[in-house]
Design a protein around this motif. Structure first.
Motif, PDB file in Angstrom:
ATOM      1  N   ARG A  33       0.830  -1.204   0.000  1.00  0.00           N
ATOM      2  CA  ARG A  33       0.000   0.000   0.000  1.00  0.00           C
ATOM      3  C   ARG A  33       0.861   1.249   0.000  1.00  0.00           C
ATOM      4  O   ARG A  33       0.376   2.326  -0.280  1.00  0.00           O
ATOM      5  N   GLU A  34       2.109   1.136   0.370  1.00  0.00           N
ATOM      6  CA  GLU A  34       3.031   2.260   0.329  1.00  0.00           C
ATOM      7  C   GLU A  34       4.246   1.876  -0.510  1.00  0.00           C
ATOM      8  O   GLU A  34       4.791   0.802  -0.339  1.00  0.00           O
ATOM      9  N   VAL A  35       4.608   2.744  -1.408  1.00  0.00           N
ATOM     10  CA  VAL A  35       5.787   2.519  -2.248  1.00  0.00           C
ATOM     11  C   VAL A  35       6.775   3.638  -1.971  1.00  0.00           C
ATOM     12  O   VAL A  35       6.408   4.818  -1.959  1.00  0.00           O
ATOM     13  N   PHE A  36       8.029   3.278  -1.738  1.00  0.00           N
ATOM     14  CA  PHE A  36       9.080   4.263  -1.507  1.00  0.00           C
ATOM     15  C   PHE A  36      10.035   4.241  -2.693  1.00  0.00           C
ATOM     16  O   PHE A  36      10.414   3.180  -3.190  1.00  0.00           O
ATOM     17  N   LEU A  37      10.439   5.412  -3.139  1.00  0.00           N
ATOM     18  CA  LEU A  37      11.403   5.554  -4.215  1.00  0.00           C
ATOM     19  C   LEU A  37      12.557   6.415  -3.728  1.00  0.00           C
ATOM     20  O   LEU A  37      12.340   7.479  -3.133  1.00  0.00           O
ATOM     21  N   LEU A  38      13.773   5.961  -3.948  1.00  0.00           N
ATOM     22  CA  LEU A  38      14.953   6.786  -3.729  1.00  0.00           C
ATOM     23  C   LEU A  38      15.187   7.574  -5.007  1.00  0.00           C
ATOM     24  O   LEU A  38      15.287   6.994  -6.092  1.00  0.00           O
ATOM     25  N   GLN A  39      15.256   8.901  -4.903  1.00  0.00           N
ATOM     26  CA  GLN A  39      15.245   9.741  -6.109  1.00  0.00           C
ATOM     27  C   GLN A  39      16.402  10.740  -6.094  1.00  0.00           C
ATOM     28  O   GLN A  39      16.688  11.357  -5.072  1.00  0.00           O
ATOM     29  N   LEU A  40      17.038  10.873  -7.246  1.00  0.00           N
ATOM     30  CA  LEU A  40      18.128  11.825  -7.448  1.00  0.00           C
ATOM     31  C   LEU A  40      17.672  12.842  -8.481  1.00  0.00           C
ATOM     32  O   LEU A  40      17.218  12.480  -9.566  1.00  0.00           O
ATOM     33  N   CYS A  41      17.792  14.115  -8.139  1.00  0.00           N
ATOM     34  CA  CYS A  41      17.316  15.176  -9.022  1.00  0.00           C
ATOM     35  C   CYS A  41      18.406  16.225  -9.167  1.00  0.00           C
ATOM     36  O   CYS A  41      18.962  16.699  -8.174  1.00  0.00           O
ATOM     37  N   SER A  42      18.743  16.584 -10.386  1.00  0.00           N
ATOM     38  CA  SER A  42      19.781  17.591 -10.627  1.00  0.00           C
ATOM     39  C   SER A  42      19.431  18.385 -11.877  1.00  0.00           C
ATOM     40  O   SER A  42      18.674  17.928 -12.730  1.00  0.00           O
ATOM     41  N   GLY A  43      19.998  19.580 -11.968  1.00  0.00           N
ATOM     42  CA  GLY A  43      19.813  20.406 -13.155  1.00  0.00           C
ATOM     43  C   GLY A  43      18.519  21.179 -13.173  1.00  0.00           C
ATOM     44  O   GLY A  43      17.968  21.423 -14.242  1.00  0.00           O
ATOM     45  N   MET A  44      18.001  21.610 -11.993  1.00  0.00           N
ATOM     46  CA  MET A  44      16.753  22.360 -11.960  1.00  0.00           C
ATOM     47  C   MET A  44      16.976  23.876 -11.934  1.00  0.00           C
ATOM     48  O   MET A  44      16.039  24.632 -11.748  1.00  0.00           O
ATOM     49  N   ASP A  45      18.218  24.316 -12.119  1.00  0.00           N
ATOM     50  CA  ASP A  45      18.502  25.744 -12.179  1.00  0.00           C
ATOM     51  C   ASP A  45      18.197  26.260 -13.584  1.00  0.00           C
ATOM     52  O   ASP A  45      18.895  25.946 -14.547  1.00  0.00           O
ATOM     53  N   GLU A  46      17.147  27.063 -13.693  1.00  0.00           N
ATOM     54  CA  GLU A  46      16.723  27.536 -15.015  1.00  0.00           C
ATOM     55  C   GLU A  46      17.680  28.569 -15.598  1.00  0.00           C
ATOM     56  O   GLU A  46      17.667  28.822 -16.805  1.00  0.00           O
ATOM     57  N   ASN A  47      18.518  29.185 -14.743  1.00  0.00           N
ATOM     58  CA  ASN A  47      19.414  30.226 -15.235  1.00  0.00           C
ATOM     59  C   ASN A  47      20.770  29.682 -15.664  1.00  0.00           C
ATOM     60  O   ASN A  47      21.577  30.416 -16.224  1.00  0.00           O
ATOM     61  N   ALA A  48      21.043  28.406 -15.382  1.00  0.00           N
ATOM     62  CA  ALA A  48      22.317  27.817 -15.784  1.00  0.00           C
ATOM     63  C   ALA A  48      22.310  27.518 -17.279  1.00  0.00           C
ATOM     64  O   ALA A  48      21.297  27.137 -17.849  1.00  0.00           O
TER      65      ALA A  48
END
Length: 839
Positions: free
Chosen positions: A546-561
């Motif tokens: 009933r519960e799902v866990f995900l390990l998540q990596l997020c990068s590159g969200m800087d819109e000005n780069a």
């Protein structure tokens, strides 16, 4: 307040302005401060009762002591921060002076060359006119080339000759005028910046350079940089085939390095390198590298199947000890990535110095700064893990995604036939190394039967959509593109125990909660746990979690780069996952193909429920207002991994193929809505969670507070809407808004409110008001709620509540008031938690 010996030693109040505390009292207060630096009035009363040595001190004086103690702590941290900034400014000033000297030398050199060429133009023209023998010109050129670069052999003396030449050329790039460097777009030097970053202009191949200060000793810096797979996530492997010591105390190493391909549309690269490590006369440590080619008559490495041999021109690291500790480091990366070997649409990716700087040069500097920060702040972070362990988890996620994306045969991957359409590629891996840890445990007497891994991957070209905006939407609105059946199946396949796949299962998410784990010091990358709630049971006998866990990596969200690669990589995990738990990463990688920077609004809303339904007519009307927006192209690569039972290969392959195609369709729909042509007009967008614009909501909150409580919520209320929202956002007390419903849920919170609940604006809507209070708080809330609705406000006494992660929070009191809109109708209820702190 300070501790003074003399009268009043028992903690009483003397005739002066100060309370004199005994050393024992100060020690007791310090212990209490470290446990709870901001206690509420209830907590302070409790402290006095529990600590008899403080019984003669008034609660007000205890409050003043804690205020002064927090002030001293703040001043100490500020002094430490200013010292660090001063060190950075000193080092930056030294780098800028060196850069200025280099530019002056370059100008003098160009002026000299200009005069020389003008003086000898006539002579060279006459000589060229007289010499009509083309063959003699060619042969003379060959003789001069041979004189400059004589053949070498593979002996130690020959390798040392190549190494010394590499060192000289590297230093001329790092501190000299061998390459014309220009400041990288969007990078401005400063005490808080990563350093001075430059890219090449008009030289062969692509090159990037960075200079910065790191708080590590030179030998430690060299050790980290040499271990390239630990920080360069595009590096698959580095094999040291030979090590030769030199007479000057240095070493020459022969390396073979393989690099992952960033997308399914291009082959991987490999390099055959010589690396030279030595110490200069001034004590600086230098590591320089270059490719070995047949023209140098050195040792050679035969071509490797499925790899394109790239060339590294003289590159490396100059590490100088810094006064007061730490190191000043110069990094130069100069590559020829053989653009001819990729489709023409991808060639900008391999011809961009900006991309090289973002993916390699700046990554090395950021990694060093992150380790330096971890050494100085060695504390436990998310889920009881130290920063190094979390960084290793992020590295495993990224590496696993690259492995699945490339699908090398020597790792056990093999391709299976398609269904007549080539849009999705299916790979299968049943090697023991890949499945290690998946099949060896038992639960409830049943062994896990997943004995193979399948990867479905595809790439697509996106037009005129900012990668950072698209990635942020994919991260925060998973239900728009993901299938909960697939998440439940993946989670069950990873877990130990029997599992099966049912294609007709029905169920929906109750919501997603983003639990932050760690981030880099520049906030370039986030590691977090996604909790997906409310997954329904299957109609079959097999029960899914009933519960799902995900390990998540997020990068590159800087819109000005500029030129930043955006990634969202995740893997199903158990609620109590270990650091060495098996991971099957899946996700997205979006790589910009154009160097121009799109001008976008970083604060645009991400609720696209209306924009996603815009048809061709709506697009046409909005295109007229986007004439200033340049076209932006990017390539998105998608890869999803599934563990399965080998006898179900055909069924799972068909399922995975259709799933990836549905994701591609969803992403195309989202990308269309996110394009600047659609986002330029706010008419097609709904505000988050159905509420008014944030600035309007801030005005309503302040006006309603004044109306019901007869006081100003903010110090200055005569500012514009934007400044009003900013003041409300940075208010020291936690301010939260919830719906006017029988089961109120939160819709808005300022920064203090998000910190108190330990959540984000995206996950806030999944938190119900009653869930944060304990039983006593819920009783008070139920009794006071009718008064809030009828009278418009209420004041609740202090107590305890819980954050979204279950941490207890004490607060002095809660002020609640009804928020009215322009028509004076009830819109929501605001709660202000005064003087809150974690217990």
């Amino acid at each position: 307040m300070s501790c003074k010996d003399g009268k009043g030693g028992n903690g009483g109040i003397d005739n002066g302005k100060y309370v004199r505390y005994t050393p024992e009292q100060v020690e007791a207060l310090e212990r209490l401060y470290h446990d709870c630096p901001k206690p509420s009035s209830v907590r302070r009363q409790q402290l006095i009762r529990e600590c008899p040595i403080l019984s003669h001190i008034e609660p007000k004086q205890i409050k003043v002591w804690f205020q002064n103690r927090r002030c001293r702590e703040k001043q100490r941290k500020e002094a430490s921060r200013l010292q660090a900034v001063n060190r950075k400014l000193t080092a930056m000033n030294k780098l800028l002076m060196e850069e200025n000297d280099r530019l002056q030398k370059q100008v003098s050199h160009l002026v000299y060359e200009n005069g020389y060429f003008r003086q000898h133009t006539t002579q060279n023209t006459n000589l060229a006119t007289k010499d009509t023998s083309c063959d003699s010109a060619v042969t003379s050129g060959q003789r001069s080339l041979t004189a400059q670069h004589p053949p070498r052999d593979a002996s130690p003396a020959g390798l040392l000759s190549i190494a010394e030449e590499t060192l000289a050329e590297f230093l001329s790039k790092a501190t000299g005028t061998a390459v014309e460097w220009v400041q990288m777009p969007g990078m401005k030097p400063g005490p808080e910046s990563i350093g001075i970053v430059a890219i090449s202009h008009g030289c062969p191949g692509v090159a990037a350079r960075a200079c910065g200060l790191v708080g590590l000793e030179p030998t430690r810096v060299a050790e980290i940089l040499k271990d390239r797979p630990s920080w360069y996530r595009d590096c698959r492997a580095v094999d040291i085939l030979n090590v030769l010591p030199t007479a000057n105390g240095g070493t020459i190493e022969l390396l073979y390095m393989q690099l992952y391909a960033p997308t399914t549309l291009a082959p991987a690269r490999d390099l055959w390198l010589l690396r030279y490590t030595s110490v200069l006369e001034d004590g600086s440590l230098v590591i320089c590298e270059r490719s070995l080619k047949n023209t140098q008559n050195g040792p050679s490495m035969p071509p490797v199947q499925h790899f394109v041999r790239a060339e590294m021109l003289p590159s490396g690291y100059l590490i100088r000890p810094c006064e007061g500790g730490g190191s000043i480091i110069h990094i130069v990366d100069h590559m020829d990535l053989e653009p001819w070997s990729v489709p023409e649409v991808l060639r900008p990716l391999y011809e961009s110095s900006t991309m090289l700087a973002q993916k390699t040069t700046m990554v090395a500097l950021r990694h060093l700064r992150q380790i330096s920060h971890e050494v100085s702040q060695s504390n436990v972070t998310g889920w009881g893990r130290r920063p190094a362990a979390l960084r290793a988890l992020g590295q495993r996620l990224s590496r696993g995604f690259n492995e699945a994306l490339n699908g090398f045969s020597d790792e056990g991957w093999s391709m299976i036939g398609n269904d007549g359409v080539d849009d999705v590629t299916i790979l299968v891996n049943s090697s023991p190394d890949k499945l290690m840890g998946l099949n060896l445990s038992f639960a409830n007497g049943f062994p896990s039967v997943s004995n193979a891994v399948l990867c479905a991957k595809a790439s697509m070209l996106l037009q005129n959509v900012p990668p950072a905006i698209l990635l942020r939407f994919l991260r925060e609105h998973r239900s728009e593109w993901a299938d909960n059946n697939m998440d439940a199946y993946s989670a069950a396949a990873i877990k130990v125990g029997p599992c099966s796949f049912a294609g007709s299962r029905v169920g929906n998410y109750g919501g997603q909660v983003i639990l932050p784990l760690a981030h880099t010091i520049e906030h370039e990358e986030f590691l977090e746990v996604i909790k997906l709630e409310g997954i329904a049971h299957s109609p079959e006998d097999t029960i899914m979690p009933r519960e799902v866990f995900l390990l998540q990596l997020c990068s590159g969200m800087d819109e000005n780069a500029v030129g930043t690669c955006a990634e969202l990589i995740f893997a199903p995990i158990d609620a109590s996952f270990a650091d060495d738990a098996p991971l099957l990463p899946s996700g997205f990688r979006i790589i910009p193909l154009d160097s121009g920077k799109e001008v976008v609004n970083p604060n645009r809303t991400l609720d696209l429920a209306s924009a996603l339904d815009i048809g061709p007519a709506g697009n046409k009307s909005s295109n007229d207002s986007s004439g200033n927006s340049g076209c932006m192209r990017s390539v998105m690569t998608i890869a999803f991994e599934f563990a399965f039972e080998s006898h179900m290969q055909d069924h799972v392959a068909s399922m995975a193929r259709q799933y990836v195609r549905s994701i591609i369709s969803s992403v195309q729909r989202v990308a269309l809505a996110l394009s600047p042509s659609n986002l330029s007009s706010q008419a097609g967008l709904r505000t988050p969670l159905g509420t008014p614009e944030a600035q309007t909501l801030a005005r309503w909150i302040c006006n309603s507070y004044r109306c019901f409580l007869g006081a100003e919520l903010l110090k200055s209320n005569n500012e514009g809407n934007e400044s009003l929202l900013k003041s409300l956002w940075h208010h020291s007390d936690a301010i939260l808004c919830c719906t006017l419903k029988a089961m109120p849920v939160f819709t808005f919170a300022n920064q203090a409110g998000l910190d108190m609940l330990e959540t984000t604006l995206v996950a806030l809507q999944d938190i119900a008001l009653e869930k944060i209070f304990d039983d006593h708080g819920r009783k008070i809330l139920c009794s006071e709620f009718p008064q809030i609705i009828q009278q418009g406000f209420a004041c609740l006494q202090g107590g305890l509540c819980l954050s979204s992660m279950g941490r207890p929070i004490s607060y002095e009191r809660v002020v609640a008031w009804k928020v009215l809109n322009e028509e004076e109708n009830g819109h929501c209820i605001s709660f202000m938690f005064v003087n809150w702190s974690f217990v």
